[in-house]
Scaffold this motif. Structure first.
Motif, PDB file in Angstrom:
ATOM      1  N   TYR A  84      20.938  43.229   5.814  1.00 31.18           N
ATOM      2  CA  TYR A  84      20.761  41.780   5.936  1.00 31.18           C
ATOM      3  C   TYR A  84      21.352  41.124   4.692  1.00 31.18           C
ATOM      4  N   ASN A  85      22.405  40.355   4.903  1.00 31.35           N
ATOM      5  CA  ASN A  85      23.102  39.658   3.812  1.00 31.35           C
ATOM      6  C   ASN A  85      23.487  40.616   2.682  1.00 31.35           C
ATOM      7  N   GLU A  86      24.211  41.658   3.052  1.00 34.12           N
ATOM      8  CA  GLU A  86      24.627  42.675   2.076  1.00 34.12           C
ATOM      9  C   GLU A  86      26.152  42.783   1.995  1.00 34.12           C
ATOM     10  N   GLU A  87      26.834  41.639   2.063  1.00 30.81           N
ATOM     11  CA  GLU A  87      28.294  41.659   2.043  1.00 30.81           C
ATOM     12  C   GLU A  87      28.862  42.272   0.762  1.00 30.81           C
ATOM     13  N   LYS A  88      28.130  42.222  -0.325  1.00 25.47           N
ATOM     14  CA  LYS A  88      28.640  42.728  -1.601  1.00 25.47           C
ATOM     15  C   LYS A  88      28.535  44.242  -1.708  1.00 25.47           C
ATOM     16  N   ARG A  89      27.605  44.846  -0.972  1.00 23.54           N
ATOM     17  CA  ARG A  89      27.334  46.273  -1.176  1.00 23.54           C
ATOM     18  C   ARG A  89      27.521  47.132   0.074  1.00 23.54           C
ATOM     19  N   LEU A  90      27.636  46.500   1.246  1.00 20.79           N
ATOM     20  CA  LEU A  90      27.656  47.262   2.496  1.00 20.79           C
ATOM     21  C   LEU A  90      28.818  48.240   2.576  1.00 20.79           C
ATOM     22  N   LEU A  91      30.012  47.808   2.195  1.00 25.19           N
ATOM     23  CA  LEU A  91      31.183  48.679   2.300  1.00 25.19           C
ATOM     24  C   LEU A  91      31.006  49.935   1.460  1.00 25.19           C
ATOM     25  N   LEU A  92      30.479  49.797   0.259  1.00 28.64           N
ATOM     26  CA  LEU A  92      30.225  50.951  -0.604  1.00 28.64           C
ATOM     27  C   LEU A  92      29.227  51.901   0.048  1.00 28.64           C
ATOM     28  N   CYS A  93      28.197  51.337   0.651  1.00 28.50           N
ATOM     29  CA  CYS A  93      27.173  52.152   1.303  1.00 28.50           C
ATOM     30  C   CYS A  93      27.755  52.943   2.471  1.00 28.50           C
ATOM     31  N   LEU A  94      28.427  52.254   3.384  1.00 33.91           N
ATOM     32  CA  LEU A  94      28.981  52.919   4.562  1.00 33.91           C
ATOM     33  C   LEU A  94      30.020  53.968   4.172  1.00 33.91           C
ATOM     34  N   THR A  95      30.815  53.662   3.172  1.00 30.11           N
ATOM     35  CA  THR A  95      31.839  54.610   2.716  1.00 30.11           C
ATOM     36  C   THR A  95      31.197  55.870   2.150  1.00 30.11           C
ATOM     37  N   SER A  96      30.118  55.715   1.387  1.00 29.72           N
ATOM     38  CA  SER A  96      29.450  56.886   0.806  1.00 29.72           C
ATOM     39  C   SER A  96      28.863  57.776   1.900  1.00 29.72           C
ATOM     40  N   ILE A  97      28.303  57.165   2.936  1.00 34.69           N
ATOM     41  CA  ILE A  97      27.742  57.950   4.040  1.00 34.69           C
ATOM     42  C   ILE A  97      28.855  58.674   4.787  1.00 34.69           C
ATOM     43  N   ALA A  98      29.938  57.964   5.081  1.00 29.47           N
ATOM     44  CA  ALA A  98      31.058  58.575   5.795  1.00 29.47           C
ATOM     45  C   ALA A  98      31.633  59.746   5.007  1.00 29.47           C
ATOM     46  N   ASN A  99      31.805  59.581   3.710  1.00 30.58           N
ATOM     47  CA  ASN A  99      32.351  60.662   2.884  1.00 30.58           C
ATOM     48  C   ASN A  99      31.408  61.863   2.858  1.00 30.58           C
ATOM     49  N   PHE A 112      26.633  63.970  13.578  1.00 31.02           N
ATOM     50  CA  PHE A 112      26.130  62.702  13.056  1.00 31.02           C
ATOM     51  C   PHE A 112      26.656  61.518  13.854  1.00 31.02           C
ATOM     52  N   ARG A 113      25.837  60.508  13.975  1.00 31.73           N
ATOM     53  CA  ARG A 113      26.296  59.171  14.340  1.00 31.73           C
ATOM     54  C   ARG A 113      25.709  58.198  13.322  1.00 31.73           C
ATOM     55  N   VAL A 114      26.551  57.329  12.780  1.00 31.50           N
ATOM     56  CA  VAL A 114      26.132  56.326  11.811  1.00 31.50           C
ATOM     57  C   VAL A 114      26.102  54.968  12.502  1.00 31.50           C
ATOM     58  N   VAL A 115      24.971  54.282  12.413  1.00 31.27           N
ATOM     59  CA  VAL A 115      24.809  52.972  13.046  1.00 31.27           C
ATOM     60  C   VAL A 115      24.378  51.956  11.999  1.00 31.27           C
ATOM     61  N   CYS A 116      25.147  50.893  11.854  1.00 30.46           N
ATOM     62  CA  CYS A 116      24.777  49.794  10.971  1.00 30.46           C
ATOM     63  C   CYS A 116      24.073  48.732  11.808  1.00 30.46           C
ATOM     64  N   VAL A 117      22.843  48.414  11.437  1.00 31.11           N
ATOM     65  CA  VAL A 117      22.049  47.409  12.148  1.00 31.11           C
ATOM     66  C   VAL A 117      22.032  46.135  11.319  1.00 31.11           C
ATOM     67  N   ASP A 118      22.756  45.120  11.794  1.00 29.78           N
ATOM     68  CA  ASP A 118      22.811  43.841  11.089  1.00 29.78           C
ATOM     69  C   ASP A 118      21.707  42.925  11.615  1.00 29.78           C
ATOM     70  N   ASN A 119      20.827  42.501  10.722  1.00 32.45           N
ATOM     71  CA  ASN A 119      19.672  41.680  11.080  1.00 32.45           C
ATOM     72  C   ASN A 119      20.042  40.194  11.074  1.00 32.45           C
ATOM     73  N   SER A 120      21.123  39.868  11.811  1.00 33.10           N
ATOM     74  CA  SER A 120      21.623  38.489  11.897  1.00 33.10           C
ATOM     75  C   SER A 120      21.853  37.890  10.514  1.00 33.10           C
ATOM     76  N   SER A 121      22.685  38.563   9.750  1.00 31.62           N
ATOM     77  CA  SER A 121      23.008  38.085   8.406  1.00 31.62           C
ATOM     78  C   SER A 121      23.689  36.720   8.467  1.00 31.62           C
ATOM     79  N   THR A 122      23.532  35.948   7.399  1.00 29.23           N
ATOM     80  CA  THR A 122      24.167  34.641   7.319  1.00 29.23           C
ATOM     81  C   THR A 122      25.420  34.665   6.451  1.00 29.23           C
ATOM     82  N   ASP A 123      25.768  35.839   5.915  1.00 28.66           N
ATOM     83  CA  ASP A 123      26.999  35.980   5.142  1.00 28.66           C
ATOM     84  C   ASP A 123      28.008  36.783   5.966  1.00 28.66           C
ATOM     85  N   ASN A 124      28.873  37.542   5.323  1.00 29.82           N
ATOM     86  CA  ASN A 124      29.931  38.271   6.034  1.00 29.82           C
ATOM     87  C   ASN A 124      29.562  39.721   6.356  1.00 29.82           C
TER      88      ASN A 124
END
Length: 241
Positions: free
Chosen positions: A26-41, A52-64
């Motif tokens: 939720y509103n994690e535009e600054k850190r989400l890419l780093l998080c998902l990349t670390s999991i994928a790696n 594995f299946r990785v699922v990002c659940v966006d709680n209707s964020s108001t940012d990007n």
């Protein structure tokens, strides 16, 4: 779980997977890419890519956050993103109920990430121990020349016993145990849902087999300043009152 889901992009693949990794955002535009990349790696390095299946659940964020989640490509990692109506954190946690073909469900916070050996250690535990709950340390995400005294005092897993340490930024449950407890209850809106889940399981008479592993490492963003820490505790108190 309620009617929270408003958009789902789910692959109807027939192949059974072992671990569903849910990233609550939720509103994690600054850190989400780093998080998902670390999991994928970590998944790629695990030797069990297909499990594995990785699922990002966006709680209707108001940012990007949603745009970043949609554009993220973790090929060849099995990845998808879903969006829910803005809801308490437990609704994001309980999105596992949409997936019936997994033996375990792991949770990672979008403002953190995982160690490169995280996925390999998780598969090792799943294959050999088959516990109800798997937990591990959550280390400070940003290293600096100065130690984070607040993390050492309030968050360091070393101050807890291995049988009672569980933090939402790095936890995994067997799907069977989650179903027996009927998922996460709605008590707090933002934090503390793992504690409430354990209390609920205890009230139901469930006695989980817990496996704490020091090598099952995740990372998260912890407050460095006393001001930010006290502010976090203050708002947590308001939410839970």
């Amino acid at each position: 779980m309620g009617d929270g889901i408003i958009e789902v992009e789910q692959d109807q693949a027939d192949e059974t997977k072992s671990v569903l990794v849910i990233v609550c955002a939720y509103n994690e535009e600054k850190r989400l890419l780093l998080c998902l990349t670390s999991i994928a790696n970590s998944v790629k390095a695990s030797g069990g890519l297909h499990r594995f299946r990785v699922v990002c659940v966006d709680n209707s964020s108001t940012d990007n956050t949603w745009d970043i989640a949609q554009k993220f490509s973790a090929l060849p990692v099995d990845y998808e993103n879903i969006k829910i109506q803005h809801s308490p954190l437990c609704v994001s946690r309980n999105s596992y109920k949409f997936y019936s073909d997994f033996d375990y469900v792991a949770y990672v916070d979008a403002d953190g990430g995982v160690d490169i050996g995280w996925a390999r250690k998780l598969l090792e535990i799943v294959d050999t121990e088959k516990p109800d709950i798997i937990s591990g340390p959550v280390l400070n995400l940003y290293e600096s020349d100065n130690q984070n005294a607040l993390w050492e005092v309030f968050y360091d897993s070393g101050i807890y016993g291995s049988d009672n340490y569980l933090i939402g930024a790095n936890m995994c449950f067997s799907a069977e145990f989650l179903h027996r407890a009927d998922g996460f209850p709605h008590v707090f809106d933002y934090r503390g849902d793992e504690t409430c889940f354990l209390l609920k399981a205890d009230l139901l008479g469930l006695e989980p087999k817990v496996n704490f592993q020091k090598a099952f490492i995740a990372y998260n963003h912890f407050p460095y300043s006393k001001r930010n820490f006290l502010k976090q505790q203050f708002y947590d108190g308001i939410r839970s009152s």
